[in-house]
Design an enzyme around this catalytic site. Sequence first.
Site, mmCIF file in Angstrom:
data_model
loop_
_atom_site.group_PDB
_atom_site.id
_atom_site.type_symbol
_atom_site.label_atom_id
_atom_site.label_comp_id
_atom_site.label_asym_id
_atom_site.label_seq_id
_atom_site.Cartn_x
_atom_site.Cartn_y
_atom_site.Cartn_z
ATOM 1 N N CYS A 1 45.830 88.096 -11.332
ATOM 2 C CA CYS A 1 44.614 88.898 -11.135
ATOM 3 C C CYS A 1 44.541 89.356 -9.682
ATOM 4 O O CYS A 1 44.664 90.518 -9.379
ATOM 5 C CB CYS A 1 43.353 88.074 -11.399
ATOM 6 S SG CYS A 1 43.279 87.268 -12.947
HETATM 7 N N1 SAJ Z 1 43.547 81.510 -3.042
HETATM 8 C C1 SAJ Z 1 43.613 81.311 -1.657
HETATM 9 N N2 SAJ Z 1 42.462 81.097 -0.970
HETATM 10 C C2 SAJ Z 1 41.245 81.075 -1.599
HETATM 11 C C3 SAJ Z 1 41.198 81.274 -2.994
HETATM 12 C C4 SAJ Z 1 42.351 81.483 -3.701
HETATM 13 O O1 SAJ Z 1 44.697 81.328 -1.075
HETATM 14 O O2 SAJ Z 1 40.229 80.872 -0.927
HETATM 15 C C5 SAJ Z 1 44.773 81.794 -3.775
HETATM 16 C C6 SAJ Z 1 45.080 80.790 -4.869
HETATM 17 O O3 SAJ Z 1 45.863 79.743 -4.364
HETATM 18 C C7 SAJ Z 1 45.856 81.643 -5.866
HETATM 19 C C8 SAJ Z 1 45.252 83.023 -5.700
HETATM 20 O O4 SAJ Z 1 44.593 83.022 -4.426
HETATM 21 O O5 SAJ Z 1 47.212 81.695 -5.520
HETATM 22 C C9 SAJ Z 1 44.254 83.372 -6.789
HETATM 23 O O6 SAJ Z 1 43.377 82.290 -6.851
HETATM 24 P P1 SAJ Z 1 41.980 82.398 -7.664
HETATM 25 O O7 SAJ Z 1 41.202 81.156 -7.336
HETATM 26 O O8 SAJ Z 1 41.340 83.695 -7.422
HETATM 27 O O9 SAJ Z 1 42.437 82.209 -9.164
HETATM 28 P P2 SAJ Z 1 42.674 83.280 -10.299
HETATM 29 O O10 SAJ Z 1 43.807 84.169 -10.008
HETATM 30 O O11 SAJ Z 1 42.715 82.507 -11.553
HETATM 31 O O12 SAJ Z 1 41.376 84.161 -10.218
HETATM 32 C C10 SAJ Z 1 40.398 84.051 -11.183
HETATM 33 C C11 SAJ Z 1 39.655 85.326 -11.041
HETATM 34 N N3 SAJ Z 1 38.804 85.453 -12.159
HETATM 35 C C12 SAJ Z 1 38.831 86.616 -12.805
HETATM 36 O O13 SAJ Z 1 39.562 87.546 -12.496
HETATM 37 C C13 SAJ Z 1 37.911 86.677 -13.923
HETATM 38 C C14 SAJ Z 1 38.850 85.334 -9.761
HETATM 39 O O14 SAJ Z 1 38.004 86.483 -9.750
HETATM 40 C C15 SAJ Z 1 37.997 84.107 -9.658
HETATM 41 O O15 SAJ Z 1 37.290 84.162 -8.421
HETATM 42 C C16 SAJ Z 1 38.926 82.900 -9.651
HETATM 43 O O16 SAJ Z 1 39.607 82.881 -10.927
HETATM 44 C C17 SAJ Z 1 38.149 81.611 -9.484
HETATM 45 O O17 SAJ Z 1 37.179 81.640 -8.709
HETATM 46 O O18 SAJ Z 1 38.575 80.611 -10.079
#
Ligand code: SAJ
Length: 435
Positions: free
Chosen positions: A258
């Site tokens: 995403c």
């Molecule tokens: N990450 C960082 N720093 C952060 C947050 C995430 O480096 O502060 C990295 C994670 O390690 C990962 C990537 O970013 O590699 C994405 O992480 P994510 O927490 O955004 O996880 P996703 O990809 O599963 O994102 C989903 C998204 N949900 C939808 O698209 C509906 C995102 O919008 C949500 O914010 C996220 O889940 C969530 O909060 O769990």
Amino acid sequence: LKIAIVGLGYVGLPLALAFAKKYEVYGFDVDKNKIGMLNKAQSYIVDVSSEDLIKFLHKSFYPSADDNILDKADAIFITVPTPVHVDGSPNMDYVISASQTVAKHLKSGKLVVLESTVYPGATREVVIPILETSGLKAGTNFGVVFSPERVTPGNKEYSVEKMPKVVGGMDNESTELAYILYSSVLEAPVIKVSNCKTAEAVKVLENTFRFINISLVNELAMVFENMGIDIWEVIKGASSKPIGFMPHYPGPGIGGHCIPVDPLFLLYKIRRYDLDSNFIEMARKINTIMPLHMVNLVEYGLRKFGKELRDSNVLVAGVAYKPEVNDSRESPAFDIIEELEYSGAKVQFYDPYIDRIYIKGKEFQGLKSIGIKELMHYDAIVLATNHKALVTQLKELLPKLEKSVVVVDGRNSLDTREIRKKHTYLCIGKPRGEI
Ligand code: SAJ
């Protein structure tokens, strides 16, 4: 009312079960293995258990690999992947083939809802023309809506029922219909916007926002390391501000299907208008640098032992794209492994959730487990993903090693006194200190 879901992945399967509480749901997927597993109540999605499946299977949820089941449905939801090509342009192949399949089974009065993340304008420019190859007219004979999926893998709090939903249709009737359908099975609010394009833009904005904010702290992490500032402490301090600040954390890079992907959809569309977005381009560049920065930290640490990356043994711990998931798509750990290999290091990985990965077609078998014996083999250990169990294991094992190693912590998860005392500890966004 009968529902069909096209694409039973981490988005489609939870949605199918949410609808199956109230409606007859036909689940279609081209992958016969998936359908076979579902018909045996076996789940391949972390957030869906066999018990969840058994509740609805063959009672109100009917998985099939035969697209003729779409004939039975009044409302058809498309939840197929939308990855990007290597050049960053959107790969619409799955949406196109799903739309072609739906068009074959379209009849007057049906509603088609696209949930897959696309660039603003894609529903009208790509999906509707394909649906109209049925000979039917969108708006006159059938309705079309875009409603962004917001599935958050591994996040139990925000299941599909508890995540607010945005719907934007090609006309008010379509929007209204989708609003009623989602409201009848979701606990969270359903928000209407004026058209498909707006709903498509909602999705790319929310994930681009996250992408850019993570990239901001990633850039500051690299700068603060050299300014003797600990960004983790800075973020903690800034988080005390109750309004106007939302913490994001540095890491080895942004993975998943995403966050690093959706902004590229927006960029693609912006450039089609001959416009540009410096923010997205800058963020993308920083995201590319982070894995290389992790390798630089390994190299920097090895120097203390008079070693080079070449001929060093390095273990990359945690290769999933984020903690507590078994999904390694777009994981920055892959770039770290590739860069280490390229620099001549001998690399292995260990992830409690993942036993093998493929990088540019080359298969990597992960370690089955890690103990003192295994860890003694390495000159450096890189934490790329901080699964809870993995962090606990490393915190326990590292202080017991009979030798000093380089520990590069991509998640600020291993900064303990024992590890600092015994090893050369380096962390993204922390002062490097005297090596
Ligand atoms: N990450 C960082 N720093 C952060 C947050 C995430 O480096 O502060 C990295 C994670 O390690 C990962 C990537 O970013 O590699 C994405 O992480 P994510 O927490 O955004 O996880 P996703 O990809 O599963 O994102 C989903 C998204 N949900 C939808 O698209 C509906 C995102 O919008 C949500 O914010 C996220 O889940 C969530 O909060 O769990």
